[in-house]
Scaffold this motif. Sequence first.
Motif, PDB file in Angstrom:
ATOM      1  N   LEU A 157      37.401  41.892  31.819  1.00  0.00           N
ATOM      2  CA  LEU A 157      36.346  41.092  32.432  1.00  0.00           C
ATOM      3  C   LEU A 157      35.144  41.981  32.766  1.00  0.00           C
ATOM      4  CD1 LEU A 157      38.547  38.965  34.881  1.00  0.00           C
ATOM      5  CD2 LEU A 157      37.916  38.440  32.520  1.00  0.00           C
ATOM      6  N   VAL A 158      34.094  41.327  33.225  1.00  0.00           N
ATOM      7  CA  VAL A 158      32.871  42.010  33.625  1.00  0.00           C
ATOM      8  C   VAL A 158      32.541  41.581  35.046  1.00  0.00           C
ATOM      9  CG1 VAL A 158      30.414  42.316  33.188  1.00  0.00           C
ATOM     10  CG2 VAL A 158      32.011  42.197  31.277  1.00  0.00           C
ATOM     11  N   GLU A 159      32.235  42.560  35.896  1.00  0.00           N
ATOM     12  CA  GLU A 159      31.837  42.248  37.260  1.00  0.00           C
ATOM     13  C   GLU A 159      30.487  41.529  37.264  1.00  0.00           C
ATOM     14  OE1 GLU A 159      30.800  44.564  41.469  1.00  0.00           O
ATOM     15  OE2 GLU A 159      31.377  45.684  39.661  1.00  0.00           O
ATOM     16  N   VAL A 160      30.366  40.471  38.056  1.00  0.00           N
ATOM     17  CA  VAL A 160      29.116  39.717  38.148  1.00  0.00           C
ATOM     18  C   VAL A 160      28.801  39.460  39.618  1.00  0.00           C
ATOM     19  CG1 VAL A 160      29.244  38.585  35.911  1.00  0.00           C
ATOM     20  CG2 VAL A 160      30.365  37.535  37.878  1.00  0.00           C
ATOM     21  N   ARG A 161      27.507  39.364  39.893  1.00  0.00           N
ATOM     22  CA  ARG A 161      27.035  38.984  41.205  1.00  0.00           C
ATOM     23  C   ARG A 161      26.229  37.705  41.068  1.00  0.00           C
ATOM     24  NH1 ARG A 161      24.929  44.802  43.688  1.00  0.00           N
ATOM     25  NH2 ARG A 161      26.946  45.902  43.487  1.00  0.00           N
ATOM     26  N   GLY A 162      26.417  36.825  42.013  1.00  0.00           N
ATOM     27  CA  GLY A 162      25.748  35.537  41.960  1.00  0.00           C
ATOM     28  C   GLY A 162      26.706  34.386  41.765  1.00  0.00           C
ATOM     29  N   LEU A 163      27.982  34.694  41.532  1.00  0.00           N
ATOM     30  CA  LEU A 163      29.011  33.671  41.378  1.00  0.00           C
ATOM     31  C   LEU A 163      30.090  33.902  42.425  1.00  0.00           C
ATOM     32  CD1 LEU A 163      29.431  33.683  37.488  1.00  0.00           C
ATOM     33  CD2 LEU A 163      28.125  32.045  38.848  1.00  0.00           C
ATOM     34  N   LYS A 164      30.963  32.936  42.528  1.00  0.00           N
ATOM     35  CA  LYS A 164      32.102  33.076  43.434  1.00  0.00           C
ATOM     36  C   LYS A 164      33.372  32.708  42.682  1.00  0.00           C
ATOM     37  CE  LYS A 164      31.606  28.452  45.509  1.00  0.00           C
ATOM     38  NZ  LYS A 164      30.482  28.040  44.661  1.00  0.00           N
TER      39      LYS A 164
END
Length: 404
Positions: free
Chosen positions: A373-380
């Motif tokens: 996976l890829v770390e993302v910001r802006g989602l939960k």
Amino acid sequence: MAAPDISKLKIERGATPSAPLRRPRRWKWLAIGAVVLAVAGALVARVGGGKADVDIVTVAQAWPSQNYTLLNATGYVVAQRKAALSSKATGRLEWLGVLEGSRVKKDEVVARLENRDVSATLGQAEANVKLAQANLLQGEAELADARNAWQRAQDLLQQKFIAAAAYDSALARYNKAKAAISAQRAAITAAQANARAAQVAVDQTVIRAPFDGVILTKNANVGDNITPFSSAADSKGAVVTIADMGTLEVEADVSESSLSKIRIDQPAEIQLDAFPELRLSGTVSRMVPTVDRSKATLLVKVRFNDRDPRVLPDMSAKVAFLSKAVPPEDRIPVTAVQPAAIVQREGKSVVFVVTDDKARLMPVMAGRKVGELVEVRGLKPGDKVVLKPSDKLQNGQPVAVTKK
């Protein structure tokens, strides 16, 4: 002038007019309407107003420690110090002072059997000790009297006031008194030994905790008959089962083909099936030097570095054997998603979040890789996003989820 002859002029009633017939105009309007609708449908589809078939994935919570994982294995939590408490004596359970989950200290009384018979034997043995001690006191008094009589006889014999036979009689009495003292002291030792044996029999009716621990199971109730090996009918062997929670370890089966990836003192991470959000640090403590031939596996024991009161024996666990210890900053979970869900729109990384059957464009900030996976910001975690969104997918466009 002669009048015109109008007798030949007449109207033919059955004649058909030579002018062409006009077709109804409604067919023309229907055709025009169909063309307009087709053009409108094409325009709507072009601007993204039609439903698009999409695949969706769920935003997950990932742990950066996955980047250090060399091997995964499954196993169970096992207490390395565990005991089934019973009694060497046979009797009826008279008192039970613990329940499941009770914490006990070493030598604390857990249960007690009915012991009136062995207590009576102990009382009798203690009385015999006192009797032997009293006999010794009496023998010492007789010895002192015999010694005095022998000394007087010795003086009188030197003065020739008594016969030699009287002196010999006094000496024999003195020697007999000394021998009686030795016998009485031996009798005291024997009586004390019997008393200790009776005390042991009484102690065996009292069940004590052999170490600090927690009561896991209660196998008997007050009134049950307890036997050492539970050989009699309607009898119980162990009264309770106790475990030292400080010795909890995870026992995992590792394929012998993967043993090259494991070593003693290797860092590991333990995840419990009962608490998926809990990740505990561990270390390989030992490897049992025997391979299970039927499964081609080796038993590896991993001790807990982090203690948690929620960890209980026989819990299912997953063990990740790591290449190195996880840094503190990587022990915090992050939000991650599959890389195929992230696309570029106008130079920005975006995803399409599916809510109310519509795809909503949402900018995100992509970070490091966490496993696949890829770390993302802006989602939960738990958000539904479109997997591999097409270039034609527009913000707010209705979507139909394709079942895989």
